[in-house]
Motif scaffolding. Sequence first.
Motif, PDB file in Angstrom:
ATOM      1  N   ARG A  72       0.833  -1.208   0.000  1.00 11.88           N
ATOM      2  CA  ARG A  72       0.000   0.000   0.000  1.00 11.88           C
ATOM      3  C   ARG A  72       0.868   1.260   0.000  1.00 11.88           C
ATOM      4  O   ARG A  72       0.573   2.231  -0.703  1.00 11.88           O
ATOM      5  CB  ARG A  72      -0.934  -0.010   1.213  1.00 11.88           C
ATOM      6  CG  ARG A  72      -2.010  -1.085   1.185  1.00 11.88           C
ATOM      7  CD  ARG A  72      -3.197  -0.688   0.329  1.00 11.88           C
ATOM      8  NE  ARG A  72      -3.859   0.495   0.844  1.00 11.88           N
ATOM      9  CZ  ARG A  72      -4.777   0.475   1.825  1.00 11.88           C
ATOM     10  NH1 ARG A  72      -5.120  -0.685   2.392  1.00 11.88           N
ATOM     11  NH2 ARG A  72      -5.354   1.593   2.224  1.00 11.88           N
ATOM     12  N   LEU A  73       1.924   1.257   0.795  1.00 11.99           N
ATOM     13  CA  LEU A  73       2.780   2.429   0.864  1.00 11.99           C
ATOM     14  C   LEU A  73       3.562   2.625  -0.432  1.00 11.99           C
ATOM     15  O   LEU A  73       3.789   3.761  -0.863  1.00 11.99           O
ATOM     16  CB  LEU A  73       3.731   2.329   2.053  1.00 11.99           C
ATOM     17  CG  LEU A  73       3.075   2.413   3.436  1.00 11.99           C
ATOM     18  CD1 LEU A  73       4.125   2.267   4.530  1.00 11.99           C
ATOM     19  CD2 LEU A  73       2.306   3.715   3.611  1.00 11.99           C
ATOM     20  N   GLN A  74       3.962   1.527  -1.061  1.00 14.53           N
ATOM     21  CA  GLN A  74       4.672   1.667  -2.334  1.00 14.53           C
ATOM     22  C   GLN A  74       3.752   2.119  -3.458  1.00 14.53           C
ATOM     23  O   GLN A  74       4.220   2.711  -4.433  1.00 14.53           O
ATOM     24  CB  GLN A  74       5.362   0.353  -2.712  1.00 14.53           C
ATOM     25  CG  GLN A  74       6.694   0.143  -2.023  1.00 14.53           C
ATOM     26  CD  GLN A  74       7.487  -1.000  -2.610  1.00 14.53           C
ATOM     27  OE1 GLN A  74       6.931  -2.011  -3.056  1.00 14.53           O
ATOM     28  NE2 GLN A  74       8.799  -0.856  -2.621  1.00 14.53           N
ATOM     29  N   GLU A  75       2.457   1.838  -3.348  1.00 15.56           N
ATOM     30  CA  GLU A  75       1.524   2.372  -4.330  1.00 15.56           C
ATOM     31  C   GLU A  75       1.521   3.899  -4.299  1.00 15.56           C
ATOM     32  O   GLU A  75       1.355   4.554  -5.328  1.00 15.56           O
ATOM     33  CB  GLU A  75       0.111   1.846  -4.059  1.00 15.56           C
ATOM     34  CG  GLU A  75      -0.088   0.378  -4.422  1.00 15.56           C
ATOM     35  CD  GLU A  75      -1.470  -0.119  -4.050  1.00 15.56           C
ATOM     36  OE1 GLU A  75      -2.271   0.685  -3.519  1.00 15.56           O
ATOM     37  OE2 GLU A  75      -1.762  -1.307  -4.287  1.00 15.56           O
ATOM     38  N   ARG A  76       1.712   4.459  -3.115  1.00 10.81           N
ATOM     39  CA  ARG A  76       1.738   5.916  -2.958  1.00 10.81           C
ATOM     40  C   ARG A  76       3.087   6.507  -3.348  1.00 10.81           C
ATOM     41  O   ARG A  76       3.175   7.637  -3.818  1.00 10.81           O
ATOM     42  CB  ARG A  76       1.453   6.302  -1.509  1.00 10.81           C
ATOM     43  CG  ARG A  76       0.147   5.786  -0.937  1.00 10.81           C
ATOM     44  CD  ARG A  76       0.080   6.184   0.540  1.00 10.81           C
ATOM     45  NE  ARG A  76      -1.068   5.620   1.217  1.00 10.81           N
ATOM     46  CZ  ARG A  76      -1.276   5.732   2.522  1.00 10.81           C
ATOM     47  NH1 ARG A  76      -0.400   6.404   3.276  1.00 10.81           N
ATOM     48  NH2 ARG A  76      -2.336   5.193   3.088  1.00 10.81           N
ATOM     49  N   ASP A  77       4.156   5.744  -3.100  1.00  9.54           N
ATOM     50  CA  ASP A  77       5.509   6.262  -3.283  1.00  9.54           C
ATOM     51  C   ASP A  77       6.379   5.165  -3.895  1.00  9.54           C
ATOM     52  O   ASP A  77       6.850   4.274  -3.192  1.00  9.54           O
ATOM     53  CB  ASP A  77       6.070   6.714  -1.926  1.00  9.54           C
ATOM     54  CG  ASP A  77       7.455   7.321  -2.030  1.00  9.54           C
ATOM     55  OD1 ASP A  77       8.027   7.329  -3.135  1.00  9.54           O
ATOM     56  OD2 ASP A  77       7.970   7.791  -1.001  1.00  9.54           O
TER      57      ASP A  77
END
Length: 216
Positions: A72-77
């Motif tokens: 989820r965090l890598q989807e944002r960044d």
Amino acid sequence: MVGRVVRVALVVDEALSRAALAQGLEDDPRLAVVHRLAGRREALDRVEARTVDVVVVEDALADGTGVEVGLRLQERDHDLAVLLLSGGDASDVVLALRDRAPRPWSHVSRRTCPDPGALARAVVAAADGHAVVGRGDAAPPPGLAGLTPAQGAVLALVAQGLSNRAVARALGLSPRSVENHLAVVYRALGATGPDVSPRVLAALAYRTGRPPRAAG
């Protein structure tokens, strides 16, 4: 002279463990722990894009999984590096995500990397774009050696608690392909039983390294 400082978000359930790990990381002048978070919800609420370089996340959280948090965090960044921290071996999970994640994931087992200095070096390497994979001593479950890489990758993520849809998204497969791979996995592991679902038996076999009968 110290160069750039790597910004770290640490996501670990247990407060004392979280504090000890944070202290160990901050003993390295190359690192700064900017978030000390207790679980999935805090991580998704507080870690904003471009504010950290590496997230160090425990594989099993009280309110979710480290894999879900990292994805989820890598989807944002897409520039965010993820280091999965586990009590045993989660390297197969990291390898399963290697071709799908925007940046290579790393994995460190507390059994094989108990030294805070070694963990700090792994975090720095992850920030520099290197994939660090430290295997634990868990034995592979019987039948796993006969699986294809795709089937093994599906099982690795299912064992981390991901749904079929989440596994499909992580590996670039269709949900039907995930279902077909799991059907083969269940047969190969002998994951059948009247009282427990094959999914649970297969996940337990993968995580414990024991046949489904013993795992159940």
